[in-house]
Write a protein that holds these residues in place. Sequence first.
Motif, mmCIF file in Angstrom:
data_model
loop_
_atom_site.group_PDB
_atom_site.id
_atom_site.type_symbol
_atom_site.label_atom_id
_atom_site.label_comp_id
_atom_site.label_asym_id
_atom_site.label_seq_id
_atom_site.Cartn_x
_atom_site.Cartn_y
_atom_site.Cartn_z
ATOM 1 N N HIS A 141 -38.835 15.914 -24.726
ATOM 2 C CA HIS A 141 -40.173 16.507 -24.616
ATOM 3 C C HIS A 141 -41.028 16.311 -25.860
ATOM 4 N N LYS A 142 -40.411 16.202 -27.035
ATOM 5 C CA LYS A 142 -41.212 16.198 -28.261
ATOM 6 C C LYS A 142 -41.119 14.926 -29.092
ATOM 7 N N LYS A 143 -40.080 14.139 -28.918
ATOM 8 C CA LYS A 143 -39.894 12.974 -29.788
ATOM 9 C C LYS A 143 -39.814 11.647 -29.038
ATOM 10 N N CYS A 144 -39.459 11.691 -27.791
ATOM 11 C CA CYS A 144 -39.309 10.467 -27.005
ATOM 12 C C CYS A 144 -40.653 9.760 -26.853
ATOM 13 N N THR A 145 -40.664 8.465 -27.079
ATOM 14 C CA THR A 145 -41.879 7.663 -26.924
ATOM 15 C C THR A 145 -41.543 6.389 -26.162
ATOM 16 N N LEU A 146 -42.565 5.698 -25.696
ATOM 17 C CA LEU A 146 -42.341 4.407 -25.066
ATOM 18 C C LEU A 146 -41.641 3.489 -26.052
ATOM 19 N N GLY A 147 -40.561 2.878 -25.609
ATOM 20 C CA GLY A 147 -39.789 1.996 -26.471
ATOM 21 C C GLY A 147 -38.607 2.661 -27.140
ATOM 22 N N SER A 148 -38.486 3.994 -27.050
ATOM 23 C CA SER A 148 -37.322 4.675 -27.628
ATOM 24 C C SER A 148 -36.038 4.139 -27.012
ATOM 25 N N GLU A 149 -35.012 3.988 -27.857
ATOM 26 C CA GLU A 149 -33.738 3.446 -27.404
ATOM 27 C C GLU A 149 -32.673 4.526 -27.353
ATOM 28 N N VAL A 150 -31.899 4.524 -26.284
ATOM 29 C CA VAL A 150 -30.793 5.457 -26.108
ATOM 30 C C VAL A 150 -29.612 4.675 -25.538
ATOM 31 N N ALA A 151 -28.531 5.377 -25.257
ATOM 32 C CA ALA A 151 -27.395 4.754 -24.572
ATOM 33 C C ALA A 151 -26.935 5.679 -23.453
ATOM 34 N N LEU A 152 -26.410 5.102 -22.394
ATOM 35 C CA LEU A 152 -26.068 5.842 -21.189
ATOM 36 C C LEU A 152 -24.671 5.494 -20.695
ATOM 37 N N ARG A 153 -24.019 6.501 -20.122
ATOM 38 C CA ARG A 153 -22.748 6.264 -19.432
ATOM 39 C C ARG A 153 -22.741 7.118 -18.168
ATOM 40 N N VAL A 154 -22.450 6.525 -17.033
ATOM 41 C CA VAL A 154 -22.506 7.220 -15.749
ATOM 42 C C VAL A 154 -21.234 8.025 -15.502
ATOM 43 N N GLY A 155 -21.422 9.221 -14.958
ATOM 44 C CA GLY A 155 -20.281 10.044 -14.584
ATOM 45 C C GLY A 155 -20.634 10.931 -13.399
ATOM 46 N N GLY A 156 -19.630 11.637 -12.902
ATOM 47 C CA GLY A 156 -19.883 12.600 -11.844
ATOM 48 C C GLY A 156 -19.181 12.279 -10.544
ATOM 49 N N GLU A 157 -18.722 13.321 -9.877
ATOM 50 C CA GLU A 157 -18.014 13.208 -8.602
ATOM 51 C C GLU A 157 -18.844 13.777 -7.457
ATOM 52 N N PHE A 158 -20.103 14.064 -7.720
ATOM 53 C CA PHE A 158 -21.044 14.586 -6.733
ATOM 54 C C PHE A 158 -21.978 13.444 -6.380
ATOM 55 N N PHE A 159 -21.759 12.823 -5.220
ATOM 56 C CA PHE A 159 -22.596 11.683 -4.862
ATOM 57 C C PHE A 159 -22.528 11.428 -3.364
ATOM 58 N N PHE A 160 -23.483 10.626 -2.894
ATOM 59 C CA PHE A 160 -23.534 10.194 -1.493
ATOM 60 C C PHE A 160 -23.538 8.682 -1.492
ATOM 61 N N ASP A 161 -22.461 8.101 -0.997
ATOM 62 C CA ASP A 161 -22.299 6.647 -1.052
ATOM 63 C C ASP A 161 -21.624 6.162 0.228
ATOM 64 N N PRO A 162 -22.288 6.300 1.375
ATOM 65 C CA PRO A 162 -21.656 5.909 2.639
ATOM 66 C C PRO A 162 -21.493 4.400 2.747
ATOM 67 N N GLN A 163 -20.442 3.994 3.428
ATOM 68 C CA GLN A 163 -20.185 2.581 3.675
ATOM 69 C C GLN A 163 -20.630 2.212 5.091
ATOM 70 N N PRO A 164 -20.932 0.942 5.340
ATOM 71 C CA PRO A 164 -21.472 0.536 6.653
ATOM 72 C C PRO A 164 -20.635 0.974 7.843
ATOM 73 N N THR A 165 -19.324 1.059 7.671
ATOM 74 C CA THR A 165 -18.464 1.403 8.806
ATOM 75 C C THR A 165 -18.207 2.905 8.939
ATOM 76 N N ASP A 166 -18.748 3.713 8.019
ATOM 77 C CA ASP A 166 -18.544 5.158 8.096
ATOM 78 C C ASP A 166 -19.270 5.747 9.302
ATOM 79 N N ALA A 167 -18.753 6.862 9.795
ATOM 80 C CA ALA A 167 -19.384 7.540 10.932
ATOM 81 C C ALA A 167 -20.744 8.103 10.517
ATOM 82 N N PRO A 168 -21.723 8.059 11.414
ATOM 83 C CA PRO A 168 -23.044 8.619 11.097
ATOM 84 C C PRO A 168 -22.947 10.112 10.792
ATOM 85 N N ARG A 169 -23.715 10.547 9.813
ATOM 86 C CA ARG A 169 -23.741 11.957 9.434
ATOM 87 C C ARG A 169 -25.179 12.428 9.269
#
Length: 311
Positions: A141-169
């Motif tokens: 909110h106070k320091k981030c500007t266009l061009g600021s650099e950070v690093a990211l790592r994805v985590g979490g077991e809460f997601f929706f990722d259906p596969q083509p053969t999965d039953a419709p929900r």
Amino acid sequence: MAHAVFIPGSSRGTVGAICTLPALWRLTASTLRHLTLTSIMKSKRKTDHLERTASVLRQEVLAAAKVCDIAHESPTVKSIRLLVADKDFSFKAGQWVDFFIPGVSVVGGFSICSSPQLLEQERIIELAVKYTDHPPAVWVHKKCTLGSEVALRVGGEFFFDPQPTDAPRNLVLIAGGVGINPLLSVLRHSADLHRDQADKGSGYELGRIKLFYSAKNTSELLFKKNILDLVNEFPEKITCSLHVTKQTSQISPELKPYITEGRITEKEISDHVSAETLFYICGPPPMTDFFSKQLEDSQVPKEHICFEKWW
């Protein structure tokens, strides 16, 4: 910051945009190490986010990212778009990122609110961060500007990722406050699945989606224009019920048909219980606990209830 639990089974005020890939590709390995290892080593103890998610699965990829867009989503929430050039960086709708900031010893944890397809096509992810005194939120909110650099790592077991053969929900998404973020990612991903099905006639066939979203007032209903755009694009597939609990001003005519004054009720949720429906809940812990227990008491299988608590 979030603790993820998976039971098995208005228009944007854009500050600017500088999304260019070449500049980001020039980030060196040493720069990436500075963005991540320095943050960890400066901490005298594990930070809240790292403690609360210590047992949660994470990807191995640690990617550099550059801020390419900043916008005000509400009086208390700012969104940022990040360009992630690393092609090995990916996520599933609903997941979050460990957010490493140079010079800030505390590691943030923010849910991604954009769709996986935006990353695949444009190498961009979007986060929306509510202002608190937590150092990563203060930085956004106070320091981030266009061009600021950070690093990211994805985590979490809460997601929706259906596969083509999965039953419709069918999906019922229940959000409170800034808890809309991972559910917006799920909603946007669902819209992409609908478009793919319509364009190609193949892929995962999704059922109906109902979003229940509660906030203090309409100014704190994040991404409401985007949500209503999706409702209007897929009127037979996507519907929403927007709730406000402390509204003091007049509700605009374009929002009024979708607004209910008062909290989301048990009956509204129970009306959507079926064997083909998955429930995703994200909001303050009391809200999440209330609806997950209600659904269990309504004999919804545990594997059909997914929730993430925001502390």
